[in-house]
Design a protein around this motif. Structure first.
Motif, PDB file in Angstrom:
ATOM      1  N   ILE A 177      33.673  17.854  34.820  1.00 14.80           N
ATOM      2  CA  ILE A 177      33.888  19.293  35.011  1.00 14.80           C
ATOM      3  C   ILE A 177      35.324  19.669  34.677  1.00 14.80           C
ATOM      4  CG2 ILE A 177      33.724  21.203  36.654  1.00 14.80           C
ATOM      5  CD1 ILE A 177      31.820  19.566  38.276  1.00 14.80           C
ATOM      6  N   PRO A 178      35.558  20.289  33.497  1.00 16.47           N
ATOM      7  CA  PRO A 178      36.909  20.763  33.214  1.00 16.47           C
ATOM      8  C   PRO A 178      37.263  21.928  34.140  1.00 16.47           C
ATOM      9  CG  PRO A 178      35.413  21.424  31.438  1.00 16.47           C
ATOM     10  CD  PRO A 178      34.618  20.572  32.394  1.00 16.47           C
ATOM     11  N   ALA A 179      38.361  21.775  34.875  1.00 20.07           N
ATOM     12  CA  ALA A 179      38.789  22.802  35.839  1.00 20.07           C
ATOM     13  C   ALA A 179      40.307  22.905  35.828  1.00 20.07           C
ATOM     14  CB  ALA A 179      38.279  22.439  37.232  1.00 20.07           C
ATOM     15  N   ALA A 180      40.877  22.853  34.630  1.00 21.79           N
ATOM     16  CA  ALA A 180      42.341  22.858  34.510  1.00 21.79           C
ATOM     17  C   ALA A 180      42.854  24.134  33.861  1.00 21.79           C
ATOM     18  CB  ALA A 180      42.799  21.637  33.703  1.00 21.79           C
ATOM     19  N   GLY A 181      41.995  25.147  33.769  1.00 23.20           N
ATOM     20  CA  GLY A 181      42.400  26.395  33.115  1.00 23.20           C
ATOM     21  C   GLY A 181      43.170  27.313  34.057  1.00 23.20           C
ATOM     22  N   GLY A 182      43.832  28.299  33.454  1.00 24.51           N
ATOM     23  CA  GLY A 182      44.639  29.244  34.238  1.00 24.51           C
ATOM     24  C   GLY A 182      43.938  30.555  34.530  1.00 24.51           C
ATOM     25  N   GLY A 183      42.797  30.796  33.876  1.00 23.27           N
ATOM     26  CA  GLY A 183      42.031  32.016  34.136  1.00 23.27           C
ATOM     27  C   GLY A 183      42.739  33.285  33.721  1.00 23.27           C
ATOM     28  N   SER A 184      43.341  33.292  32.522  1.00 30.41           N
ATOM     29  CA  SER A 184      44.149  34.460  32.110  1.00 30.41           C
ATOM     30  C   SER A 184      43.304  35.736  31.984  1.00 30.41           C
ATOM     31  CB  SER A 184      44.872  34.167  30.799  1.00 30.41           C
ATOM     32  OG  SER A 184      43.943  33.853  29.796  1.00 30.41           O
ATOM     33  N   ARG A 185      42.052  35.611  31.547  1.00 34.32           N
ATOM     34  CA  ARG A 185      41.233  36.828  31.390  1.00 34.32           C
ATOM     35  C   ARG A 185      40.823  37.429  32.733  1.00 34.32           C
ATOM     36  NH1 ARG A 185      37.199  34.341  27.020  1.00 34.32           N
ATOM     37  NH2 ARG A 185      37.844  32.471  28.155  1.00 34.32           N
ATOM     38  N   MET A 186      40.988  36.686  33.823  1.00 33.20           N
ATOM     39  CA  MET A 186      40.738  37.247  35.161  1.00 33.20           C
ATOM     40  C   MET A 186      41.937  38.056  35.635  1.00 33.20           C
ATOM     41  SD  MET A 186      37.730  36.501  36.325  1.00 33.20           S
ATOM     42  CE  MET A 186      37.807  36.723  38.093  1.00 33.20           C
ATOM     43  N   GLY A 187      43.016  38.014  34.845  1.00 31.81           N
ATOM     44  CA  GLY A 187      44.179  38.824  35.192  1.00 31.81           C
ATOM     45  C   GLY A 187      45.337  38.025  35.759  1.00 31.81           C
ATOM     46  N   GLY A 188      45.287  36.701  35.613  1.00 33.03           N
ATOM     47  CA  GLY A 188      46.389  35.870  36.108  1.00 33.03           C
ATOM     48  C   GLY A 188      46.308  35.683  37.606  1.00 33.03           C
ATOM     49  N   GLY A 189      47.364  35.196  38.191  1.00 32.63           N
ATOM     50  CA  GLY A 189      47.346  34.906  39.629  1.00 32.63           C
ATOM     51  C   GLY A 189      46.620  33.595  39.871  1.00 32.63           C
ATOM     52  N   THR A 190      45.866  33.546  40.957  1.00 34.24           N
ATOM     53  CA  THR A 190      45.147  32.323  41.306  1.00 34.24           C
ATOM     54  C   THR A 190      44.144  31.958  40.212  1.00 34.24           C
ATOM     55  OG1 THR A 190      45.289  32.936  43.638  1.00 34.24           O
ATOM     56  CG2 THR A 190      43.646  31.283  43.058  1.00 34.24           C
ATOM     57  N   PRO A 191      44.173  30.715  39.704  1.00 35.65           N
ATOM     58  CA  PRO A 191      43.175  30.326  38.702  1.00 35.65           C
ATOM     59  C   PRO A 191      41.767  30.551  39.252  1.00 35.65           C
ATOM     60  CG  PRO A 191      44.867  28.636  38.899  1.00 35.65           C
ATOM     61  CD  PRO A 191      45.112  29.628  40.004  1.00 35.65           C
ATOM     62  N   LYS A 192      40.863  31.026  38.393  1.00 33.16           N
ATOM     63  CA  LYS A 192      39.572  31.517  38.889  1.00 33.16           C
ATOM     64  C   LYS A 192      38.763  30.472  39.642  1.00 33.16           C
ATOM     65  CE  LYS A 192      37.650  30.908  34.260  1.00 33.16           C
ATOM     66  NZ  LYS A 192      37.247  31.625  33.036  1.00 33.16           N
ATOM     67  N   GLN A 193      38.977  29.191  39.334  1.00 31.17           N
ATOM     68  CA  GLN A 193      38.185  28.158  40.036  1.00 31.17           C
ATOM     69  C   GLN A 193      38.455  28.133  41.536  1.00 31.17           C
ATOM     70  OE1 GLN A 193      40.061  27.754  37.344  1.00 31.17           O
ATOM     71  NE2 GLN A 193      41.346  25.930  37.397  1.00 31.17           N
ATOM     72  N   TYR A 194      39.584  28.742  41.941  1.00 28.94           N
ATOM     73  CA  TYR A 194      39.911  28.773  43.372  1.00 28.94           C
ATOM     74  C   TYR A 194      39.724  30.149  44.012  1.00 28.94           C
ATOM     75  CZ  TYR A 194      41.878  24.209  42.360  1.00 28.94           C
ATOM     76  OH  TYR A 194      42.029  22.912  41.973  1.00 28.94           O
ATOM     77  N   LEU A 195      39.287  31.122  43.244  1.00 31.05           N
ATOM     78  CA  LEU A 195      39.085  32.457  43.837  1.00 31.05           C
ATOM     79  C   LEU A 195      37.957  32.402  44.858  1.00 31.05           C
ATOM     80  CD1 LEU A 195      39.404  34.756  40.692  1.00 31.05           C
ATOM     81  CD2 LEU A 195      41.054  34.480  42.569  1.00 31.05           C
ATOM     82  N   PRO A 196      38.064  33.185  45.941  1.00 26.56           N
ATOM     83  CA  PRO A 196      37.011  33.152  46.956  1.00 26.56           C
ATOM     84  C   PRO A 196      35.712  33.741  46.430  1.00 26.56           C
ATOM     85  CG  PRO A 196      38.750  34.708  47.560  1.00 26.56           C
ATOM     86  CD  PRO A 196      39.189  34.048  46.302  1.00 26.56           C
ATOM     87  N   LEU A 197      34.615  33.017  46.660  1.00 29.58           N
ATOM     88  CA  LEU A 197      33.290  33.457  46.235  1.00 29.58           C
ATOM     89  C   LEU A 197      32.301  33.006  47.310  1.00 29.58           C
ATOM     90  CD1 LEU A 197      31.255  34.496  44.084  1.00 29.58           C
ATOM     91  CD2 LEU A 197      31.292  32.206  43.099  1.00 29.58           C
ATOM     92  N   ALA A 198      31.635  33.968  47.930  1.00 34.46           N
ATOM     93  CA  ALA A 198      30.667  33.667  48.992  1.00 34.46           C
ATOM     94  C   ALA A 198      31.259  32.709  50.027  1.00 34.46           C
ATOM     95  CB  ALA A 198      29.380  33.104  48.388  1.00 34.46           C
ATOM     96  N   GLY A 199      32.507  32.962  50.405  1.00 27.31           N
ATOM     97  CA  GLY A 199      33.125  32.220  51.498  1.00 27.31           C
ATOM     98  C   GLY A 199      33.708  30.866  51.141  1.00 27.31           C
ATOM     99  N   ARG A 200      33.683  30.503  49.860  1.00 24.29           N
ATOM    100  CA  ARG A 200      34.217  29.207  49.407  1.00 24.29           C
ATOM    101  C   ARG A 200      35.035  29.422  48.140  1.00 24.29           C
ATOM    102  NH1 ARG A 200      32.551  25.258  53.254  1.00 24.29           N
ATOM    103  NH2 ARG A 200      30.391  25.651  53.779  1.00 24.29           N
ATOM    104  N   PRO A 201      35.861  28.424  47.753  1.00 29.77           N
ATOM    105  CA  PRO A 201      36.465  28.526  46.418  1.00 29.77           C
ATOM    106  C   PRO A 201      35.347  28.477  45.370  1.00 29.77           C
ATOM    107  CG  PRO A 201      37.382  26.676  47.673  1.00 29.77           C
ATOM    108  CD  PRO A 201      36.238  27.209  48.461  1.00 29.77           C
ATOM    109  N   LEU A 202      35.503  29.222  44.298  1.00 36.68           N
ATOM    110  CA  LEU A 202      34.440  29.334  43.281  1.00 36.68           C
ATOM    111  C   LEU A 202      33.896  27.971  42.848  1.00 36.68           C
ATOM    112  CD1 LEU A 202      34.483  31.761  40.301  1.00 36.68           C
ATOM    113  CD2 LEU A 202      34.118  29.343  39.858  1.00 36.68           C
ATOM    114  N   ILE A 203      34.789  27.022  42.581  1.00 36.20           N
ATOM    115  CA  ILE A 203      34.352  25.718  42.063  1.00 36.20           C
ATOM    116  C   ILE A 203      33.502  24.949  43.087  1.00 36.20           C
ATOM    117  CG2 ILE A 203      36.489  24.543  42.757  1.00 36.20           C
ATOM    118  CD1 ILE A 203      36.252  22.774  40.318  1.00 36.20           C
ATOM    119  N   TRP A 204      33.617  25.290  44.353  1.00 38.56           N
ATOM    120  CA  TRP A 204      32.824  24.615  45.389  1.00 38.56           C
ATOM    121  C   TRP A 204      31.326  24.734  45.072  1.00 38.56           C
ATOM    122  CZ3 TRP A 204      29.062  25.404  49.026  1.00 38.56           C
ATOM    123  CH2 TRP A 204      29.001  24.509  50.095  1.00 38.56           C
TER     124      TRP A 204
END
Ligand code: CTP
Ligand code: MG
Length: 228
Positions: free
Chosen positions: A7-34
Motif C-alpha cells: 500500500i503506497p501511503a507516502a503522498g502529500g495529498g496536494s489536491r486535497m489542499g495541503g495540510g495533513t496528508p489525506k491518508q491521515y484525515l479523519p474519516l468515520a472516526g478513524r484515519p482514512l488509511i485505517w
C-alpha cells in the motif's frame, strides 16, 4: 504462489489542499488509511499487508494500529512519486517473497475498497500469466481541453476504462517493469510498456480514490451506508 498487499501511503495529498496528508484525515472516526488497512488485513487469501510511508512521516506513530498487528508491516521507504514508493516497497519485500508471488498494489487513498472487490480481482485473474487490475468503464463523454478553456475535441469513450487499484502482478515481473519505466502513474502502465496486456476486472465507482475535498464526503457516505 502467495498474495501480498503493498500500500503506497507516502503522498502529500496536494489536491486535497495541503495540510495533513489525506491518508491521515479523519474519516468515520478513524484515519482514512485505517479503513483501507481493515479491508486488506481481513482478506485471508492475503498473506501479509505492507504499507509504504515517507521516511520522515511524523503521523503514523500518533495512531493506534495494534488491531492489525501480525497482519501489517510498515516500510518507511517512500519516494518522491507513487511509482518510486512502490519500487522501494517492492525492493524492501525482496527477502520475503518469491518471484512469482502475486503483489496487490493498492492506493492508501482508496479507502472504500471491500473484501468482495479484492476477491473478485483475485478470482478473475486466477492463474493468468500477466495479471490485471480493477477498473470501471468510462460513463461520461470525454472532452479534450485547450489552453483557453475551450473544447479542442471530443474523445470517443467507447472502449475506455478508468483504472483503479488493487493492481495485481507477479513480484519479479512488476519490479522489473517499474524499474524500466519509473515515470508511470500505475503498475499496469509499466507492465504494458514491457509488452504485456493486463486483464481488466470490472469494479464499481464506490472504490473511489479520495483525491479532492469533496471525495472525503463521498467516502464517508459510502462507509456509513454500508454499515447500516
Ligand atoms: N503515494 C506514495 N508516494 C508518493 C505519492 C503518492 O506512496 N510519492 C501514494 C499516496 O499516498 C496515495 C497513492 O499513492 O495513497 C495514490 O496517489 P495520489 O492519490 O496521487 O496521492 P497524493 O500524491 O498524496 O495526492 P496528490 O497527487 O493530490 O498530491
Ligand atoms: Mg499524487
Amino acid at each position: 504462489m502467495k498474495y501480498h498487499a503493498l500500500i503506497p501511503a507516502a503522498g502529500g495529498g496536494s489536491r486535497m489542499g495541503g495540510g495533513t496528508p489525506k491518508q491521515y484525515l479523519p474519516l468515520a472516526g478513524r484515519p482514512l488509511i485505517w479503513h483501507t488497512l481493515k479491508t486488506l488485513t481481513h482478506v485471508m487469501a492475503i498473506e501479509h499487508v505492507h504499507v509504504v510511508l515517507s521516511p520522515d512521516d511524523p503521523l503514523w506513530d500518533a495512531h493506534d494500529w495494534s488491531v492489525f498487528s501480525g497482519r501489517l508491516s510498515v516500510l518507511r521507504c517512500g519516494g518522491a512519486t507513487r511509482a518510486e514508493s512502490v519500487i522501494q516497497g517492492l525492493r524492501a519485500l525482496r527477502s520475503g517473497v518469491a518471484d512469482d508471488d502475486w503483489i496487490l498494489v493498492h492506493d492508501a487513498a482508496r479507502c472504500c475498497l471491500t473484501a468482495t472487490h479484492v476477491m473478485k480481482l483475485i478470482n478473475e485473474i486466477g492463474d493468468d500469466p500477466v495479471g490485471g487490475l480493477l477498473a470501471v468503464p468510462v460513463a461520461d463523454t470525454l472532452k479534450r481541453v485547450q489552453a483557453d478553456g475551450r473544447v479542442a475535441g471530443t474523445v470517443p469513450r467507447e472502449g475506455l476504462w478508468q483504472a483503479q487499484t488493487p493492481q495485481m502482478f507477479h513480484y519479479r515481473m512488476l519490479l522489473d517493469a517499474l524499474q524500466r519505466v519509473p515515470e508511470v502513474t500505475d503498475e499496469a502502465s509499466a507492465i504494458e510498456a514491457s509488452g504485456f496486456q493486463p486483464k481488466l476486472v470490472a469494479a464499481d465507482a464506490t472504490n473511489l480514490k479520495v483525491t479532492w475535498p469533496l471525495d472525503l464526503q463521498l467516502a464517508e457516505w459510502i462507509l456509513a451506508n454500508r454499515r447500516q
